[in-house]
Motif scaffolding. Structure first.
Motif, PDB file in Angstrom:
ATOM      1  N   PRO A  69       0.724  -1.310  -0.044  1.00 44.62           N
ATOM      2  CA  PRO A  69      -0.001   0.145  -0.055  1.00 44.62           C
ATOM      3  C   PRO A  69       0.979   1.199   0.030  1.00 44.62           C
ATOM      4  O   PRO A  69       1.895   1.397   0.646  1.00 44.62           O
ATOM      5  N   VAL A  70       0.627   2.388  -0.758  1.00 39.47           N
ATOM      6  CA  VAL A  70       1.136   3.476  -0.960  1.00 39.47           C
ATOM      7  C   VAL A  70       0.339   4.756  -0.954  1.00 39.47           C
ATOM      8  O   VAL A  70      -0.777   4.499  -1.150  1.00 39.47           O
ATOM      9  N   THR A  71       1.022   5.809  -0.813  1.00 39.79           N
ATOM     10  CA  THR A  71       0.143   7.031  -0.777  1.00 39.79           C
ATOM     11  C   THR A  71       0.976   8.030  -1.916  1.00 39.79           C
ATOM     12  O   THR A  71       2.203   7.763  -2.008  1.00 39.79           O
ATOM     13  N   TYR A  72       0.130   8.882  -2.358  1.00 42.42           N
ATOM     14  CA  TYR A  72       0.686   9.837  -3.400  1.00 42.42           C
ATOM     15  C   TYR A  72       0.520  11.221  -2.669  1.00 42.42           C
ATOM     16  O   TYR A  72      -0.802  11.512  -2.695  1.00 42.42           O
ATOM     17  N   ARG A  73       1.400  12.134  -2.504  1.00 40.03           N
ATOM     18  CA  ARG A  73       1.112  13.380  -1.852  1.00 40.03           C
ATOM     19  C   ARG A  73       1.882  14.528  -2.949  1.00 40.03           C
ATOM     20  O   ARG A  73       2.935  14.294  -3.547  1.00 40.03           O
ATOM     21  N   GLY A  74       1.391  15.544  -2.838  1.00 38.63           N
ATOM     22  CA  GLY A  74       1.962  16.814  -3.555  1.00 38.63           C
ATOM     23  C   GLY A  74       2.951  17.502  -3.037  1.00 38.63           C
ATOM     24  O   GLY A  74       3.501  18.435  -3.518  1.00 38.63           O
TER      25      GLY A  74
END
Length: 208
Positions: A69-74
């Motif tokens: 599981p991963v997240t993508y952030r600005g």
């Protein structure tokens, strides 16, 4: 709801970043060569604020299947340990994105708990605003789960996330995974492998 940019470009690609990062994790099963990753069908959770992408990858390497599981952030995630950063990429529509291990991201942890409690819906990985089929959840504890400060630790057995008040959220890292007898909560769904075969598996459990 998250919008999926199915035709955009990513430099480097998700697979390239994961191929370099996976061998650094204690739950990765070492091989003599560089990882050759084949994606299966994963799923997503939505950030209610619409700022953070939350994606659960199912990745096969030979006969071993990982949940990543991963997240993508600005922007960088404040307070995250260095090893939680999978890498950065240039997104064709959104610009620079920071990709993190979701076990260290408070938005992902909160939404996974919400899914276990039944307050959030599991979404298809590659289609916008589409509920994923075949997922079940349960929570047998008392009262709502707190999602304040937490601590995350990785080991050869997987990832444990200690929540406020003492409960532990466990992420399965190798699949399929069975349901532990002492689980107070769970998220279960179809494990769809690259060859199209499928079986049910436990993705995450909650323990006292």
């Amino acid at each position: 709801m998250a919008h999926i940019y199915s035709h955009t470009t990513l430099k480097p690609t998700k697979r390239e970043l994961l191929s370099a990062w996976l061998p650094t994790r204690p739950w990765y099963q070492r091989s003599a060569t560089a990882p050759e990753l084949t994606p299966g069908r994963g799923f997503r959770l939505d950030d209610p604020a619409g700022e953070v992408g939350i994606e659960f990858h199912v990745i096969a390497e030979g006969t071993v299947v990982y949940l990543v599981p991963v997240t993508y952030r600005g922007a960088p995630l404040a307070g995250a340990p260095e090893h939680a950063l999978v890498g950065t990429m240039e997104h064709g529509e959104l610009g620079k994105r920071w990709m993190y291990d979701a076990g260290y991201d408070p938005v992902a942890v909160a939404q996974l708990l919400a899914a276990i409690e039944g307050r959030a819906e599991v979404q298809e990985q590659s289609v916008s605003d589409t509920a994923a089929k075949g997922f079940t959840r349960a929570y047998e504890g008392e009262g709502a789960l707190e999602t304040g400060e937490f601590s995350t630790s990785d080991s050869a057995d997987g990832t444990g996330i200690r929540l406020p008040g003492g409960p532990v959220l466990r992420l399965a890292r190798t699949l399929p995974a069975a349901l532990p007898a002492d689980a107070l909560g769970r998220l279960v769904g179809p494990l769809v492998l690259p060859d199209g075969s499928a079986t049910d598996t436990v993705f995450a459990t909650l323990h006292a």
